[in-house]
Design an enzyme around this catalytic site. Structure first.
Site, PDB file in Angstrom:
ATOM      1  N   LEU A   1      10.900   1.263   7.687  1.00 25.74           N
ATOM      2  CA  LEU A   1      10.465   1.710   6.296  1.00 25.74           C
ATOM      3  C   LEU A   1      10.932   3.301   5.943  1.00 25.74           C
ATOM      4  O   LEU A   1      11.041   4.026   6.784  1.00 25.74           O
ATOM      5  CB  LEU A   1       8.672   2.142   6.447  1.00 25.74           C
TER       6      LEU A   1
ATOM      7  N   GLU B   1      12.026   2.415  14.615  1.00 26.22           N
ATOM      8  CA  GLU B   1      11.100   3.484  14.070  1.00 26.22           C
ATOM      9  C   GLU B   1       9.751   3.265  15.148  1.00 26.22           C
ATOM     10  O   GLU B   1       9.538   2.427  15.865  1.00 26.22           O
ATOM     11  CB  GLU B   1      10.642   3.309  12.760  1.00 26.22           C
TER      12      GLU B   1
ATOM     13  N   ARG C   1       8.276   4.581  -4.142  1.00 27.25           N
ATOM     14  CA  ARG C   1       8.288   3.559  -3.267  1.00 27.25           C
ATOM     15  C   ARG C   1       7.200   2.399  -3.596  1.00 27.25           C
ATOM     16  O   ARG C   1       7.278   1.403  -3.271  1.00 27.25           O
ATOM     17  CB  ARG C   1       8.016   4.406  -1.747  1.00 27.25           C
TER      18      ARG C   1
ATOM     19  N   ARG D   1      -7.443 -20.287  -2.813  1.00 29.63           N
ATOM     20  CA  ARG D   1      -6.477 -20.107  -1.778  1.00 29.63           C
ATOM     21  C   ARG D   1      -5.233 -21.307  -1.981  1.00 29.63           C
ATOM     22  O   ARG D   1      -5.694 -22.263  -1.820  1.00 29.63           O
ATOM     23  CB  ARG D   1      -7.291 -20.286  -0.479  1.00 29.63           C
TER      24      ARG D   1
ATOM     25  N   HIS E   1      -0.565 -21.082  -1.228  1.00 29.92           N
ATOM     26  CA  HIS E   1       0.387 -20.139  -0.920  1.00 29.92           C
ATOM     27  C   HIS E   1       1.183 -19.756  -2.220  1.00 29.92           C
ATOM     28  O   HIS E   1       1.675 -18.756  -2.398  1.00 29.92           O
ATOM     29  CB  HIS E   1       1.525 -20.909   0.112  1.00 29.92           C
TER      30      HIS E   1
ATOM     31  N   LYS F   1       6.504  -1.823   1.914  1.00 26.26           N
ATOM     32  CA  LYS F   1       5.082  -1.244   2.558  1.00 26.26           C
ATOM     33  C   LYS F   1       4.102  -2.225   2.483  1.00 26.26           C
ATOM     34  O   LYS F   1       3.128  -2.139   1.490  1.00 26.26           O
ATOM     35  CB  LYS F   1       4.761   0.135   1.911  1.00 26.26           C
TER      36      LYS F   1
ATOM     37  N   TYR G   1       0.811  -1.167   0.109  1.00 24.38           N
ATOM     38  CA  TYR G   1      -0.003  -0.068  -0.077  1.00 24.38           C
ATOM     39  C   TYR G   1       0.889   1.351  -0.139  1.00 24.38           C
ATOM     40  O   TYR G   1       2.135   0.867   0.210  1.00 24.38           O
ATOM     41  CB  TYR G   1      -0.890  -0.019   1.157  1.00 24.38           C
TER      42      TYR G   1
HETATM   43  N1  PMP Z   1       7.158   3.953   9.653  1.00 32.09           N
HETATM   44  C1  PMP Z   1       6.143   2.761   9.218  1.00 32.09           C
HETATM   45  C2  PMP Z   1       6.351   1.503   9.823  1.00 32.09           C
HETATM   46  C3  PMP Z   1       5.036   3.374   8.738  1.00 32.09           C
HETATM   47  O1  PMP Z   1       4.044   2.845   8.375  1.00 32.09           O
HETATM   48  C4  PMP Z   1       5.070   4.798   8.007  1.00 32.09           C
HETATM   49  C5  PMP Z   1       3.839   5.366   7.542  1.00 32.09           C
HETATM   50  N2  PMP Z   1       3.310   4.592   6.414  1.00 32.09           N
HETATM   51  C6  PMP Z   1       6.321   5.606   8.627  1.00 32.09           C
HETATM   52  C7  PMP Z   1       7.069   4.952   8.838  1.00 32.09           C
HETATM   53  C8  PMP Z   1       6.173   7.233   7.737  1.00 32.09           C
HETATM   54  O2  PMP Z   1       6.274   7.044   6.413  1.00 32.09           O
HETATM   55  P1  PMP Z   1       5.793   8.147   5.484  1.00 32.09           P
HETATM   56  O3  PMP Z   1       6.823   9.446   6.035  1.00 32.09           O
HETATM   57  O4  PMP Z   1       6.093   7.809   4.223  1.00 32.09           O
HETATM   58  O5  PMP Z   1       4.560   8.247   5.666  1.00 32.09           O
END
Ligand code: PMP
Length: 297
Positions: free
Chosen positions: A216, A191, A66, A114, A116, A161, A47
């Site tokens: 991410l 994070e 991304r 369904r 894998h 993502k 996403y």
């Molecule tokens: N880390 C994670 C795990 C996230 O889900 C997000 C937001 N989607 C971010 C960091 C921040 O990313 P962005 O600045 O692209 O929203």
């Protein structure tokens, strides 16, 4: 059987839904996926979230880059081009009457029995929704937010993502009423559940986890770091521990919807003076000016 809209649903909200065969703009509560969609069965999808302000998409190219990277990493190929996604988003903003919006794009591997193993002929499902942009409150911007730390139980490809967000969801809820959970892996803060994490150390440098498979690569992170460098704020892309964070002068977090928010308490301990710090404030101003330039274009 007649499809009844969900209770309390808003029929004027319009969503884009493409089941791999036909794409359409549809009343939001009537947009339904197949039970065999691999997104539903396996979280087999990715996403993206983009913010729109004053009809302008913030850092659209970086978000699209991304999105393509995530798709490639999991081997989903879609015929949806950057141009077509842009056109759909602008149409959704128009139809929903939203000049400030949170745009959610999801692409799954599609509908298949369904199993894998990757299906041979599935066609990716694409959905795009728009919702009013939930901005941080004036109180959060002015006084900062509180975070707590929680073990990072996620997989080793956090750079993708992926829609598989259960550990993030669990940690975020465990953190309540704190704004965010900062995740600790191997003794370092990686994070937040939906934000990137930063501290300002004694030298005045901003320290944040390097962009690798363990976090991410946030788009707000990318832009904020580039703006910081341009404005002579020193950056150290190095992991930091909870102890370092507790001893830091300042702390903050970033995301598409939160932008930059000061963090004033971690695990109940005040950071610095317990008020948003100088470098954080400076970077917030620089970032807001950057967004203003885009939205007033
Ligand atoms: N880390 C994670 C795990 C996230 O889900 C997000 C937001 N989607 C971010 C960091 C921040 O990313 P962005 O600045 O692209 O929203």
């Amino acid at each position: 059987m007649r499809l009844e809209p969900l209770q309390g649903s808003n029929h004027s909200r319009i969503t884009y839904f493409n089941d791999g065969r036909t794409g359409k703009f549809i009343s939001h509560p009537l947009a339904k996926t197949h039970v065999d969609d691999r997104g539903l069965q396996f979280s087999d999808g990715i996403y993206e979230v983009i913010a729109a302000e004053n009809w302008q998409l913030i850092d659209e190219d970086l978000h699209y880059k991304r999105l393509v990277r995530s798709l490639k990493a999991v081997g989903i190929s879609t015929s949806a081009s950057k141009k077509s996604i842009h056109v759909i988003i602008m149409e959704l903003l128009r139809r929903n009457g939203l000049k400030d919006a949170m745009i959610y794009i999801q692409i799954t591997r599609g509908i298949a029995k369904r199993d894998h193993y990757f299906p041979k002929n599935s066609r990716p499902t694409l959905l795009i929704t728009v919702a009013p942009l939930k901005k941080p409150s004036a109180e959060e911007i002015e006084n900062g937010v509180v975070v707590i730390t929680i073990p990072d139980l996620r997989w080793q490809r956090r750079d993708i993502k992926s829609i598989s967000l259960l550990p993030n969801v669990l940690a975020k809820n465990q953190a309540l009423p704190a704004k965010e959970a900062w995740l600790i892996d191997n003794g370092v803060i990686t994070e937040g559940c939906s934000t990137n994490a930063y501290i300002v150390i004694a030298s005045g440098a901003v320290k944040t986890h390097p962009k690798n498979n363990l976090i991410l690569g946030g788009i707000t992170r990318e832009t904020a770091l580039a703006l910081a460098k341009k404005n002579k704020i020193k950056i150290e892309e190095k992991p930091f521990t909870l102890q370092e964070a507790l001893n830091a002068k300042e702390a903050f977090l970033t995301s598409t919807t939160a932008k930059i928010l000061p963090v004033v308490k971690i695990d109940g301990k005040k950071i610095g003076s317990g008020k948003p710090g100088k470098i954080t404030r400076k970077l917030m101003k620089i970032y807001n000016d950057y967004v203003d330039k885009i939205t007033k274009a």
